[in-house]
Design an enzyme around this catalytic site. Structure first.
Site, PDB file in Angstrom:
ATOM      1  CG  PHE A 151      20.551  12.904   4.613  1.00  0.00           C
ATOM      2  CD1 PHE A 151      19.701  13.221   3.562  1.00  0.00           C
ATOM      3  CD2 PHE A 151      21.403  13.893   5.084  1.00  0.00           C
ATOM      4  CE1 PHE A 151      19.691  14.494   3.002  1.00  0.00           C
ATOM      5  CE2 PHE A 151      21.397  15.172   4.538  1.00  0.00           C
ATOM      6  CZ  PHE A 151      20.541  15.466   3.493  1.00  0.00           C
TER       7      PHE A 151
ATOM      8  CG  ASP B 219      -8.506  -2.918  -0.840  1.00  0.00           C
ATOM      9  OD1 ASP B 219      -7.401  -3.489  -0.802  1.00  0.00           O
ATOM     10  OD2 ASP B 219      -8.752  -1.882  -0.198  1.00  0.00           O
TER      11      ASP B 219
ATOM     12  CG  ASP C 235      -2.084  -0.281   0.675  1.00  0.00           C
ATOM     13  OD1 ASP C 235      -1.417   0.160   1.625  1.00  0.00           O
ATOM     14  OD2 ASP C 235      -2.803  -1.292   0.754  1.00  0.00           O
TER      15      ASP C 235
ATOM     16  CG  ASP D 277       3.606  11.627   6.479  1.00  0.00           C
ATOM     17  OD1 ASP D 277       3.391  12.440   5.552  1.00  0.00           O
ATOM     18  OD2 ASP D 277       4.015  10.459   6.257  1.00  0.00           O
TER      19      ASP D 277
ATOM     20  CG  ASP E 178      -4.103  -2.820   7.369  1.00  0.00           C
ATOM     21  OD1 ASP E 178      -4.787  -1.970   6.762  1.00  0.00           O
ATOM     22  OD2 ASP E 178      -3.171  -3.442   6.818  1.00  0.00           O
TER      23      ASP E 178
ATOM     24  CD  GLU F 189     -26.478  -7.441  11.932  1.00  0.00           C
ATOM     25  OE1 GLU F 189     -25.656  -7.731  12.798  1.00  0.00           O
ATOM     26  OE2 GLU F 189     -26.632  -8.128  10.881  1.00  0.00           O
TER      27      GLU F 189
HETATM   28  C1  DGJ Z   1      -3.174  -2.935   3.301  1.00  0.00           C
HETATM   29  C2  DGJ Z   1      -4.338  -2.004   3.510  1.00  0.00           C
HETATM   30  O1  DGJ Z   1      -4.172  -1.276   4.683  1.00  0.00           O
HETATM   31  C3  DGJ Z   1      -5.614  -2.809   3.500  1.00  0.00           C
HETATM   32  O2  DGJ Z   1      -6.694  -1.990   3.802  1.00  0.00           O
HETATM   33  C4  DGJ Z   1      -5.754  -3.471   2.157  1.00  0.00           C
HETATM   34  O3  DGJ Z   1      -5.889  -2.488   1.166  1.00  0.00           O
HETATM   35  C5  DGJ Z   1      -4.560  -4.330   1.878  1.00  0.00           C
HETATM   36  N1  DGJ Z   1      -3.322  -3.611   2.030  1.00  0.00           N
HETATM   37  C6  DGJ Z   1      -4.619  -4.894   0.476  1.00  0.00           C
HETATM   38  O4  DGJ Z   1      -3.489  -5.586   0.151  1.00  0.00           O
END
Ligand code: DGJ
Length: 753
Positions: free
Chosen positions: A282, A368, A480, A536, A550, A616
């Protein structure tokens, strides 16, 4: 009146329900910090300072021959500056035209404003006018024309004080800001510990509690985003503070970029904490007349331990940071196809997942990564936000309509900040990639970063996403971001301004998010930074929930979610039930435990439903019913950490309705032992005089052997709130590895004597 200024306009006392904050402009016009802590009166607390001549701690010129006990190096200050006699960590470091690095900030005036200030182009706490007041204190350097306006937002009822700073150059010459933090807090004493949250990809938010020793301790990020490695949230507390006792102070930086939070215990055992944009990447040129707003810090004080401190943060983030329709609306239970298929799917496969999910009570299908461009794996296609119709077997519109025709909402994954070398976007705009001219930028997950500091890039992304969604029933977006930023350089900034890149990138990201969320108010946005890489308060201003990690392993999630709970509400934590064995750890955890842990968050599923047994499927239906039934309690109740996943055998947390009429206790055995020590839960947040029933896993439907009931309780028996608080109950023993119990506690006035 939350803000009290004395008659001379030199002592400022900020009062919240349970805390007091005070500062004073002294005779030298230095703005001293005089108090922050338990609520007290408005008297001048600077009288309690101890001053002595500290050798080698110099004195401002006007005091040097008169009073050698007066030193900027030992006085507690509101906003400290580098180079003029304070040798500790400082909040502001400037470079003047002649190359000198010094500013002397002196008090010049104040103003009280109705309501809570807003910050242009940056996320910040907001409140109705009757809920907040603003104090602005002006400090100026008499030599250069530099002014720092310190903003304080007081949300009295919430026990929250926010801080932000606006820097203006009123002089003619350029001033370069080399470090410009958002706050400085000095304590007169030095017996602190601090809690910070470190981690890595797939294992974020590990709690670390350390004693503040002499020297400097710091957490921060130079990764372009707030990062998996350290969260921009810390707590300072007295040594013995625990969940229910002791003084503690929390600081949440409302910023999604590079940050530095530093603490220093100095030569006379005083403690200073500074929080702001990380100075390493910065430097900002302020031309004459130029202004820069620095991001906000949310502060709260609790004299009743860490639990209360966390609940203050949960409330302020939920009610005064999160915005839009989904702040209060029940959010749909989703299924995401990532761990079910990864990149290997067709449109038919997705529709099949959506259909099966619908039968179980799931409400939203999320497609996704892998639906666009030439994206068969993570090596290509990022940036090409055009559906791959060949792979899907239909248009995006057709796919979305077929899914919505099944009675499911449709959601989509995007990574707008990413760009692959093998993409049409890169081939047509190689200059849009963040990178140093003449060098090949570092790859991470095989990808580069789009230069979001550029207005043309921001405009392109806003337009492309708007066109993509045009006429398509999109209800949800997962935003993402799968790499950190290095090789920082923007082709749009000249050489002298490259130090502005990292902050301009974040401002660009915020602009894109502001425009898209405003344009699509119906869409639920979920943040994601390869899991918790950008978890955040800044992101929560645009998106009320963020994918927590993840790692979907329920046992690992216990400590991730435990760490996050210190500063973030349940409603912010993205959680899914995934398959067993778990894909990240190989661990096998019962479905009931996976459900219980995911219920400490936004709750959803991420697995191939076609592999499930009928039993299940029945269990999933039952989980969904339970979550929906207790949605308000779970998402908006008062959260209590009862035991920690980092010790003992069983992690227990409780969510109580603020009125005390019900509570849900969740217990997960993270460590199974022979002949275990019983796990006692002393229930909090109930009414002493009321009577309650304890319902195991909801309603005693199963015929458990007696020894698995909470000790001493048979179905239908009642117990007083006072007994539950003082003696509590014992969690039933575990009979399986990683067993979970949910105990619903319900007030039963009709059964009281
Ligand atoms: C990272 C994410 O945290 C996952 O849940 C998934 O969306 C992958 N990227 C896909 O590339």
């Amino acid at each position: 009146m939350a803000i009290i200024a004395d008659d001379q306009g030199r002592i400022f006392t900020l009062q919240t329900k349970h805390s007091t904050y005070q500062m004073k402009a002294d005779a030298q016009n230095v703005l001293l910090h005089t108090y922050y802590g338990e609520k007290t009166d408005n008297s001048d607390k600077s009288l309690l300072f101890c001053r002595a001549d500290r050798g080698f701690s110099g004195n401002p010129y006007e005091m040097g021959m008169r009073d050698r006990t007066y030193s900027l190096d030992s006085l507690p200050q509101e906003y400290s500056s580098f180079g003029t006699g304070d040798y500790r960590i400082t909040s502001l470091r400037v470079q003047n035209k002649d190359g000198s690095q010094g500013a002397e900030l002196r008090y010049t005036g104040y103003q009280v404003q109705e309501g809570k200030y807003a910050i242009p182009d940056l996320p910040a706490v907001y409140a109705a006018n009757e809920e907040a007041e603003t104090l602005v204190i002006r400090l100026a350097d008499p030599y250069s024309g530099l002014e720092a306006e310190l903003y304080y937002g007081i949300l009295e009822e919430m026990d929250v004080i926010t801080r932000a700073v606006k820097i203006t150059n009123h002089g003619r010459d350029d001033i370069v800001l080399k470090k410009a933090a958002s706050m400085n807090l000095d304590w007169e004493y030095g017996d602190f510990q601090w809690l910070s949250f470190y981690g890595r990809h797939s294992m974020e938010m590990n709690l670390q509690r350390e004693t503040i020793h002499h020297g400097i301790q710091a957490v921060g990020s130079v990764r372009g985003a707030s990062s998996h490695q350290y969260n921009p949230f810390v707590i300072m507390c007295e040594k013995g503070a625990n969940e229910t006792m002791g003084s503690c102070y929390g600081f949440s930086f409302v910023y999604s970029g590079e940050f530095l939070i530093e603490a220093e215990k100095d030569q006379i055992d005083r403690t200073r904490l500074i929080c702001g944009i990380h100075p390493d990447n910065f430097s900002w040129i302020l031309q004459g007349g130029g202004t820069l707003w620095l991001p906000e810090v949310i502060m709260t004080y609790s004299g009743k331990g860490l639990g209360k401190l966390s609940r203050n943060f949960h409330k302020v983030l939920r009610e005064h940071i999160c915005r839009g329709k989904w702040k209060t609306m029940r959010r749909p239970i989703l299924i995401n196809n990532w761990e079910a298929t990864y990149f290997n799917f067709t449109g038919e496969k997705l529709i099949d997942i959506a259909k099966q999910a619908k039968e179980l009570g799931i409400e939203l299908f999320v497609m996704d990564d892998g639906w666009f461009g030439n994206r068969q794996d993570d090596s290509s296609g990022l940036g090409d936000w055009f559906p791959n119709e060949k792979k899907l077997g239909c248009t995006l519109k057709e796919l979305a309509e077929r899914i919505t025709a099944e009675g499911m909402r449709f959601g989509i994954w995007l990574e707008p900040e990413g760009i692959s070398e093998d993409s049409s976007l890169y081939r047509s705009h190689p200059d849009w990639v963040v990178g140093i001219p003449g060098r090949k930028p570092c790859l991470s997950r095989g990808q580069w970063v789009l230069d979001f500091s550029r207005k043309d890039v921001q405009d392109y992304i806003i337009k492309r996403i708007s066109e993509l969604f045009d006429g398509i029933p999109v209800s949800y977006v997962k935003w993402d971001c799968n790499r950190a930023i290095c090789d920082k350089f923007s082709g749009m900034l000249d050489g002298s301004r490259q130090g502005e890149f990292a902050h301009r990138y974040v401002l660009g990201l915020y602009r894109v998010l502001e425009e898209l969320t405003e344009k699509f108010p119906e869409i639920l946005f979920e943040g994601c930074g390869g899991g918790g890489g950008r978890f955040d308060a800044g992101m929560l201003y645009y998106m009320p929930q963020i994918w927590g990690s993840d790692t979907t392993d329920a046992v690992e999630r216990l400590s991730i979610q435990y760490g996050a709970s210190f500063g973030y509400p349940v409603s912010a934590m993205g959680t899914h039930v995934s398959t067993a064995p778990n894909h990240q750890t190989g661990r096998v955890v019962p479905l009931s435990t996976r459900g219980c842990v995911a219920m400490a968050g936004t709750f959803g599923y991420e697995l191939d439903l076609s592999g499930l047994t009928l039993e299940e499927k029945g269990e999933i239906k039952e989980q969904i019913g339970r979550f929906k039934k207790h949605y308000d309690l779970i998402q908006r109740g008062d959260y209590y950490r009862i035991t920690s996943p980092l010790e003992g055998t069983c992690t227990v947390w409780e969510i109580a309705d603020p009125s005390g009429k019900e509570a849900l206790v969740s217990a997960v055995y993270h460590h199974v032992q022979a002949n275990p020590v019983p796990v006692r839960v002393k229930v909090q947040g109930l009414k002493d005089e009321a009577v309650y029933q304890l319902l195991l896993n909801e309603d005693f439907k199963e015929t458990y052997p007696d020894r698995r009931l909470p000790y001493g309780f048979g179905p239908g028996e009642v117990i007083s709130g006072a007994a539950l608080r003082q003696f509590g109950f014992l969690v039933p023993e575990a009979v399986n590895g990683f067993q979970a119990w949910q105990i619903y506690i319900k007030e039963c006035p009709e059964l009281g004597s």
